[in-house]
Design a protein around this motif. Sequence first.
Motif, PDB file in Angstrom:
ATOM      1  N   LYS A  11     -16.607  -1.791  38.489  1.00  0.00           N
ATOM      2  CA  LYS A  11     -18.022  -1.684  38.382  1.00  0.00           C
ATOM      3  C   LYS A  11     -19.052  -1.459  39.345  1.00  0.00           C
ATOM      4  N   ARG A  12     -18.264  -1.844  40.744  1.00  0.00           N
ATOM      5  CA  ARG A  12     -18.808  -1.725  42.101  1.00  0.00           C
ATOM      6  C   ARG A  12     -18.497  -0.110  42.420  1.00  0.00           C
ATOM      7  N   ASP A  13     -17.555   0.154  41.896  1.00  0.00           N
ATOM      8  CA  ASP A  13     -17.043   1.862  42.282  1.00  0.00           C
ATOM      9  C   ASP A  13     -18.149   2.494  41.544  1.00  0.00           C
ATOM     10  N   PHE A  14     -18.295   2.200  40.320  1.00  0.00           N
ATOM     11  CA  PHE A  14     -19.092   3.036  39.278  1.00  0.00           C
ATOM     12  C   PHE A  14     -20.459   3.048  39.979  1.00  0.00           C
ATOM     13  N   TYR A  15     -21.065   2.169  40.353  1.00  0.00           N
ATOM     14  CA  TYR A  15     -22.591   2.022  40.814  1.00  0.00           C
ATOM     15  C   TYR A  15     -22.686   2.731  42.138  1.00  0.00           C
ATOM     16  N   ARG A  16     -21.599   2.746  42.754  1.00  0.00           N
ATOM     17  CA  ARG A  16     -21.513   3.332  44.322  1.00  0.00           C
ATOM     18  C   ARG A  16     -21.560   4.846  43.983  1.00  0.00           C
ATOM     19  N   GLN A  17     -20.804   5.253  43.033  1.00  0.00           N
ATOM     20  CA  GLN A  17     -20.903   6.828  42.704  1.00  0.00           C
ATOM     21  C   GLN A  17     -22.049   7.234  41.931  1.00  0.00           C
ATOM     22  N   HIS A  18     -22.615   6.334  41.047  1.00  0.00           N
ATOM     23  CA  HIS A  18     -23.929   6.667  40.414  1.00  0.00           C
ATOM     24  C   HIS A  18     -24.741   5.804  40.736  1.00  0.00           C
ATOM     25  N   ASN A  19     -25.912   5.891  41.482  1.00  0.00           N
ATOM     26  CA  ASN A  19     -26.771   4.920  42.116  1.00  0.00           C
ATOM     27  C   ASN A  19     -28.110   5.108  41.649  1.00  0.00           C
ATOM     28  N   ARG A  20     -28.318   6.023  40.401  1.00  0.00           N
ATOM     29  CA  ARG A  20     -29.506   6.184  39.615  1.00  0.00           C
ATOM     30  C   ARG A  20     -29.629   4.913  38.659  1.00  0.00           C
ATOM     31  N   PRO A  21     -30.930   4.556  38.284  1.00  0.00           N
ATOM     32  CA  PRO A  21     -30.879   3.406  37.110  1.00  0.00           C
ATOM     33  C   PRO A  21     -30.229   3.893  35.851  1.00  0.00           C
ATOM     34  N   LEU A  34     -16.846   1.447  30.425  1.00  0.00           N
ATOM     35  CA  LEU A  34     -16.226   1.514  31.815  1.00  0.00           C
ATOM     36  C   LEU A  34     -15.076   0.357  31.530  1.00  0.00           C
ATOM     37  N   VAL A  35     -15.451  -0.799  31.232  1.00  0.00           N
ATOM     38  CA  VAL A  35     -14.475  -1.829  31.058  1.00  0.00           C
ATOM     39  C   VAL A  35     -13.454  -1.668  30.368  1.00  0.00           C
ATOM     40  N   GLU A  36     -13.596  -1.207  29.281  1.00  0.00           N
ATOM     41  CA  GLU A  36     -12.538  -0.761  28.406  1.00  0.00           C
ATOM     42  C   GLU A  36     -11.662   0.260  28.979  1.00  0.00           C
ATOM     43  N   MET A  37     -12.113   1.220  29.558  1.00  0.00           N
ATOM     44  CA  MET A  37     -11.351   2.122  30.301  1.00  0.00           C
ATOM     45  C   MET A  37     -10.518   1.460  31.283  1.00  0.00           C
ATOM     46  N   HIS A  38     -11.151   0.576  32.213  1.00  0.00           N
ATOM     47  CA  HIS A  38     -10.450   0.050  33.220  1.00  0.00           C
ATOM     48  C   HIS A  38      -9.509  -1.080  32.661  1.00  0.00           C
ATOM     49  N   LEU A  39      -9.468  -1.800  31.780  1.00  0.00           N
ATOM     50  CA  LEU A  39      -8.550  -2.769  31.322  1.00  0.00           C
ATOM     51  C   LEU A  39      -7.147  -2.183  30.730  1.00  0.00           C
ATOM     52  N   VAL A  40      -7.514  -0.783  30.009  1.00  0.00           N
ATOM     53  CA  VAL A  40      -6.530  -0.055  29.512  1.00  0.00           C
ATOM     54  C   VAL A  40      -5.634   0.482  30.661  1.00  0.00           C
ATOM     55  N   SER A  41      -6.288   0.998  31.651  1.00  0.00           N
ATOM     56  CA  SER A  41      -5.887   1.756  32.892  1.00  0.00           C
ATOM     57  C   SER A  41      -4.817   0.653  33.799  1.00  0.00           C
ATOM     58  N   VAL A  42      -5.010  -0.549  33.763  1.00  0.00           N
ATOM     59  CA  VAL A  42      -4.393  -1.183  34.613  1.00  0.00           C
ATOM     60  C   VAL A  42      -3.393  -2.001  33.902  1.00  0.00           C
ATOM     61  N   ASN A  43      -3.043  -1.681  32.632  1.00  0.00           N
ATOM     62  CA  ASN A  43      -1.986  -2.303  31.994  1.00  0.00           C
ATOM     63  C   ASN A  43      -0.962  -1.620  32.215  1.00  0.00           C
ATOM     64  N   ASP A  72     -28.629  13.148  34.151  1.00  0.00           N
ATOM     65  CA  ASP A  72     -27.828  12.317  34.665  1.00  0.00           C
ATOM     66  C   ASP A  72     -26.518  11.783  33.877  1.00  0.00           C
ATOM     67  N   LYS A  73     -26.255  12.447  32.737  1.00  0.00           N
ATOM     68  CA  LYS A  73     -25.151  12.311  31.771  1.00  0.00           C
ATOM     69  C   LYS A  73     -23.878  12.485  32.747  1.00  0.00           C
ATOM     70  N   ALA A  74     -23.902  13.714  33.142  1.00  0.00           N
ATOM     71  CA  ALA A  74     -22.823  14.264  33.833  1.00  0.00           C
ATOM     72  C   ALA A  74     -22.135  13.285  34.992  1.00  0.00           C
ATOM     73  N   SER A  75     -23.520  12.890  35.688  1.00  0.00           N
ATOM     74  CA  SER A  75     -23.119  11.883  36.726  1.00  0.00           C
ATOM     75  C   SER A  75     -22.531  10.592  36.492  1.00  0.00           C
ATOM     76  N   ILE A  76     -23.072  10.055  35.377  1.00  0.00           N
ATOM     77  CA  ILE A  76     -22.657   8.830  34.759  1.00  0.00           C
ATOM     78  C   ILE A  76     -21.276   9.127  34.244  1.00  0.00           C
ATOM     79  N   PHE A  77     -20.843  10.108  33.627  1.00  0.00           N
ATOM     80  CA  PHE A  77     -19.554  10.396  33.147  1.00  0.00           C
ATOM     81  C   PHE A  77     -18.708  10.507  34.397  1.00  0.00           C
ATOM     82  N   ASN A  78     -18.706  11.125  35.343  1.00  0.00           N
ATOM     83  CA  ASN A  78     -17.884  11.471  36.600  1.00  0.00           C
ATOM     84  C   ASN A  78     -17.708  10.160  37.129  1.00  0.00           C
ATOM     85  N   ALA A  79     -18.992   9.351  37.361  1.00  0.00           N
ATOM     86  CA  ALA A  79     -18.667   8.031  37.950  1.00  0.00           C
ATOM     87  C   ALA A  79     -17.645   7.065  37.530  1.00  0.00           C
ATOM     88  N   MET A  80     -17.795   6.944  35.791  1.00  0.00           N
ATOM     89  CA  MET A  80     -16.766   6.180  35.051  1.00  0.00           C
ATOM     90  C   MET A  80     -15.449   6.466  35.271  1.00  0.00           C
TER      91      MET A  80
END
Length: 246
Positions: A11-21, A34-43, A72-80
């Motif tokens: 989450k911290r990395d995400f909001y560092r990449q996408h800093n708009r509300p 984002l959480v789902e992607m993270h939990l799967v990826s660290v398995n 903003d959608k592209a920025s959000i996806f990239n940051a995820m």
Amino acid sequence: MSQIRTVSDAKRDFYRQHNRPINSIFRRVVEELLVEMHLVSVNVDFRYDPFFALGVVTSFERFMQGYRPESDKASIFNAMCQAVGDAPETYKNDATALVELAKRCSGQQLIDCFSRDNPPEGAGELWSKVEAIAKNEKFKYSRLFAIGLYTFLGEAEPALIEDADKRDEMLSTLTEAMNLPGEKMKKDLDLYRSNLEKMTQVLAVIEDALVAERKRREKAEAEANKPADNVEETQPKAEVTDSPAE
């Protein structure tokens, strides 16, 4: 041995990449994905594959419909993607390649390919991944993988996912051929469709409210700009009476 990254790290990395509300209605959608992607990826058993990529891309696009500002959608996806250590271009390219493959085949052809190990012409490396999944006893199943597979078949033949009987038959064939958890996959996809319907209803209510508010403002502005009517003086006139005789 490297330390496993936590949800907070992602989450911290995400909001560092996408800093708009992020629009409050969509913030929960973004964070849950984002959480789902993270939990799967660290398995430890997780291995990235194009179906997972298609599931991520499809989920994002479907649940983020109507997001404003659109830019903003592209920025959000990239940051995820970057927050879980992946390249967004890889997700997009692999998802696009799967969709293009699906559109070159009929739904039945694809099902036959899964169940009979008879890949369609031009499948190439993508199809070798299907075989690898089926033969991987430690394959890490995820809801996002299921959504990707579901989307893949739907792109080839929409009736396969629109008709309940065909959908159940198709899922039964795929889960058996690929050694996937059938009941789990069915429940995940039922929940996915239900959540999409709820999101559509929420957006419809919001759109109706915005239209009503816009009409209210337009009416108020029209009233304010309306020329004033000629109004007779309301000051009472003095009555004229005869003077009393002296």
